[in-house]
Design an enzyme around this catalytic site. Structure first.
Site, PDB file in Angstrom:
ATOM      1  N   HIS A 360       9.432  -3.988 -34.552  1.00 38.59           N
ATOM      2  CA  HIS A 360      10.767  -3.439 -34.416  1.00 38.59           C
ATOM      3  C   HIS A 360      10.776  -2.009 -33.916  1.00 38.59           C
ATOM      4  O   HIS A 360      11.555  -1.633 -33.063  1.00 38.59           O
ATOM      5  CB  HIS A 360      11.448  -3.528 -35.773  1.00 38.59           C
ATOM      6  N   CYS A 673      16.997 -12.413 -24.006  1.00 34.97           N
ATOM      7  CA  CYS A 673      17.154 -11.081 -24.602  1.00 34.97           C
ATOM      8  C   CYS A 673      15.869 -10.564 -25.248  1.00 34.97           C
ATOM      9  O   CYS A 673      15.863  -9.510 -25.843  1.00 34.97           O
ATOM     10  CB  CYS A 673      18.289 -11.060 -25.610  1.00 34.97           C
TER      11      CYS A 673
HETATM   12  C1  PEP Z   1      13.323 -12.135 -29.917  1.00 39.34           C
HETATM   13  O1  PEP Z   1      12.824 -12.689 -30.889  1.00 39.34           O
HETATM   14  O2  PEP Z   1      12.871 -12.214 -28.754  1.00 39.34           O
HETATM   15  C2  PEP Z   1      14.531 -11.285 -30.079  1.00 39.34           C
HETATM   16  C3  PEP Z   1      15.199 -10.846 -29.048  1.00 39.34           C
HETATM   17  O3  PEP Z   1      14.886 -10.950 -31.343  1.00 39.34           O
HETATM   18  P1  PEP Z   1      14.111  -9.909 -32.273  1.00 39.34           P
HETATM   19  O4  PEP Z   1      13.093  -9.187 -31.427  1.00 39.34           O
HETATM   20  O5  PEP Z   1      15.136  -8.985 -32.805  1.00 39.34           O
HETATM   21  O6  PEP Z   1      13.494 -10.779 -33.305  1.00 39.34           O
END
Ligand code: PEP
Ligand code: MG
Length: 753
Positions: A360, A673
């Protein structure tokens, strides 16, 4: 067996605590001589500047004068052969072996029975441990013992080595991790005191002896009081014996050598935390060496106590952190909250011993355009505070104490990078369109207010992923409906007229909430995303209420559901969302439109159910970070497997193509995304797949646009067909990198090329 594990643990602990690498190695040879009843033990290590040469670094039982003088090339002598083959050797008569090389004056021919094993870490041979004796061939148990020890020691040796070398030289030292977030920075390391531990206390001196003594006494007094109180409280629910421990702790702090020795150190000018750490280690060490497991356990008590006092000492001093102008946050595990607490105008880079590009904190750093290097094995965190650093987030390396030439080189890179950025700025108001006129929507991933303005400035066409867990994470309790309403209204208004995709709370896995602790053996396979919010509909409903209310006037909300692994979860979420809408309609006495609702496709089961999912949703969004993690069974934050994490892996590309084809049947729009959407090479692959909506960190937006505007959809579709014939992730990247380079755009993936 039990005693073998016990012995191993003791040796490893001793080594980890040794003050420098040479005493660590000597400790090992001495312990081994004792524990394996051998007459001689030697450790050879490869040299950093001469990786194909092994030098005798420590020995017991042999003439000590040969230490440092015996050298072996890989393949030379028995030791060199063990290293070259990366294989153990167990010999009855070493001198009779054709590879044997006699070491004059060593005394080793007296011990013909020899067992040698390689010390390996990260596929590299670090050295060789050998034991010798005059009688009794080494049996399988002994071989297993030495092999296990070598494997455990490899990490300790690596750490001791990197720290030992670093502290003795002031020369430039390169550290390597994985690329966390792109970019480069020159700055000064700041080690936050969070998660204080004894090992990470820096060596410092003080001029303010009276002040330090006072701090120390105050900290000790507070801990003593706390302990006495705790003992009282525990009496109610614990057997007397357990409470006694707290009393014993409190007594240790009431006077005696722990206190006296520390105060002596402070009076000699040592900073209180350093002096306390030294005293604690010395006392603990005495116990560690005892064979009696009960007494050895007391060493842990002393360290535990040490930590309590240390926390009081360190936290009290960290009231106002003095952030250098170009701060590089350094830590064992730099967290999202660390980042949120650093003034952004001072934050230049991040170096974290743990984590990877999909952690994160790395995603946040990426969003903020801050370079990050993650997963640096054996990062000497404790020695880095205040040290000059160059961070290269493109290739995942950093330079400690950079030399003039390194600085000159990086200043040049930074200038070139700024020039590329400058070139890209002209693109910000132009549509992202391929040379054969395929229009692509470029949106941003967000979660912090600080990226709204840069997003609008870069010409983002909306928010493709708003990670609502971020505002949750930077608070110390669940935000209420009103608080959330304000946050969501703010982002919906800021991007008025453009879509804003708010994702419902996606905590669990690697996204903890300090006020909602979850302890699981396999957090990524556990309680995460909608699995939590469906079990806690009150959290879900509050959130959706805040979202829908915030949307009433602006009407640009889309809701995205994370971690959907099957149709049932989706149905349940939809029921709740519709119920919330009906409630709000009733409260307001007016009809309101149901926002568009989408599902994240990030769990492999969702790939195979794509048609069912599309039948229930208005759009789907591929989360390449989790999809890659789950498809390849590679933890997205584990640096040990970071090399295996590739969203351009053929399996991931094929899964994504399957999603696109499945969704096409119902005409459901697909966007991406995850981090791949902002990677220039990933952009090429995704456009070639026919995806025309990408959401990424704001820092990647103009680069992605440049890529899109430089190719035709047609050629990217062909390139994808070619890529899908390749079975290796690295080769696929190479194919795309060549193509990018051939268009003169290599600088987009590495400034200065
Ligand atoms: C993903 O898992 O690619 C995503 C966009 O969500 P996160 O990175 O917040 O888990
Ligand atoms: Mg995800």
């Amino acid at each position: 067996m039990g005693s073998m594990i016990h012995r191993l643990q003791r040796i490893v602990q001793e080594v980890n605590r040794a003050s420098d690498i040479n005493s660590a190695l000597l400790l090992i040879t001495e312990s081994l001589t004792r524990d394996l009843s051998v007459e001689a033990c030697t450790i050879f290590l490869t040299q950093k500047d001469e990786p194909d040469t092994l030098v005798l670094q420590a020995a017991s039982g042999l003439n000590p004068e040969i230490i440092g003088t015996v050298r072996r090339k890989l393949g030379q002598g028995l030791v060199g052969t063990i290293a070259a083959r990366a294989e153990a050797m167990n010999l009855v008569d070493a001198p009779a072996h054709p590879k044997f090389m006699h070491v004059p004056d060593s005394g080793e021919t007296d011990f013909p029975i020899m067992l040698g094993v390689p010390i390996m870490a990260h596929r590299e041979v670090l050295g060789v441990i050998a034991v010798q004796r005059s009688e009794h061939v080494f049996n399988e148990d002994e071989e297993a013992f030495l092999t296990t020890l070598a494997a455990q020691l490899a990490t300790s040796i690596e750490r001791a080595e990197s720290q030992g070398r670093f502290s003795t030289e002031q020369a430039t030292h390169v550290i390597r991790g994985v690329a966390g977030a792109p970019g480069m920075a020159i700055g000064v390391a700041l080690v936050l005191n969070r998660g204080v531990n004894l090992e990470s206390v820096p060596n410092k001196r003080t001029d303010d002896i009276d002040g330090e003594l006072q701090n120390f006494r105050e900290a000790v007094r507070k801990v003593r009081e706390e302990l006495t109180e705790q003992a009282e409280l525990m009496r109610a629910s614990l057997p007397e014996e357990e409470c006694a421990l707290f009393i014993a702790y409190a007594q240790m702090l009431s006077g005696g050598s722990l206190i006296d020795d520390t105060e002596e150190g402070i009076k000699d000018g040592i900073w209180a935390p350093s002096s306390w750490r030294d005293t604690v280690e010395q006392h603990a060490h005495v116990f560690t060496r005892m064979e009696d497991p009960y007494l050895a356990e007391r060493a842990n008590d002393i360290r535990d106590l040490g930590l309590r006092v240390l926390r009081k000492l360190m936290l009290e001093q960290s009231g106002d952190i003095d952030f250098p102008e170009h701060t590089i946050l350094v830590g064992d595990e730099v967290t999202a909250t660390d980042l949120a607490e650093t003034p952004l105008d001072r934050l230049s880079g991040i170096v974290s011993a743990h984590g990877s590009s999909s952690s994160h904190v790395a995603i946040l750093a990426h969003a903020l355009g801050i370079p990050a290097v993650m997963g640096v094995p054996n990062l000497p965190v404790k020695q880095l505070d205040g040290v000059d650093l160059v961070v290269d987030g493109y290739n995942g390396s950093a330079f400690i104490n950079p030399s003039k030439s390194v600085l000159t080189e990086y200043r040049q890179y930074l200038r070139e990078e700024a020039a590329i950025e400058q070139d890209l700025l002209v693109l910000k108001n132009q549509p992202a369109i391929t040379t054969d006129k395929h229009r692509v929507s470029l949106l941003v991933n967000s979660g912090l207010m600080s990226d709204y303005t840069p997003s609008l400035r870069s010409g983002a066409e909306g928010v493709g992923l708003y990670r609502t867990e971020i505002p949750f994470q930077i608070r110390d309790r669940f935000p209420g409906e009103e608080e959330q309403y304000l946050i969501y209204r703010d982002v919906l208004n800021t991007f008025k007229g453009m879509p804003v995709v708010l994702r419902t709370l996606d905590v669990g896995g690697d996204k903890p909430l300090s006020y909602f602790p979850i302890h699981e053996a396999n957090p990524f396979l556990g309680w995460r995303g909608v699995r939590i919010t469906l079990d806690h509909p009150e959290i879900f409903v509050t959130q959706v209420r805040a979202m829908i209310r915030a949307n009433v006037k602006v009407n640009n909300l889309e809701i995205l559901l994370p971690m959907i692994s099957g149709k049932a979860e989706l149905v349940e979420c939809l029921v709740l969302i519709k119920r919330v809408r009906a409630e709000i309609e009733e409260e307001l006495g007016q009809q309101i439109a149901l926002p568009r609702i989408g599902a994240m496709i990030e769990v492999p089961s969702a790939v195979y159910q794509i048609e069912d999912i599309c039948a229930l949703t208005d759009f789907v969004s591929i989360g390449t970070n989790d999809l890659t993690q789950y498809l390849l069974a590679v933890d997205r934050n584990n640096e040990n497997v970071a090399d295996l994490f590739s969203s351009m892996h053929p399996a991931v590309l094929k899964a994504m193509r399957q999603i696109v084809q499945g969704a096409a049947k119902s005409g459901t729009p697909v966007s991406v995304c995850g981090e791949l959407a902002g990677d220039p090479l990933g952009v090429m692959a995704l456009i070639g797949m026919g995806i025309n909506s990408l959401s990424m960190s704001v820092g990647s937006l103009l680069r992605a646009k440049k890529v899109i505007m430089s190719f035709s959809y047609h050629e990217l579709a062909e390139l994808l067909d070619q890529a899908l014939l390749i079975s290796d992730a690295a080769q696929i990247r190479q194919l795309y990198a060549h193509k990018l380079d051939s268009r003169g755009l290599g600088g987009l993936i590495r400034a200065g090329k």
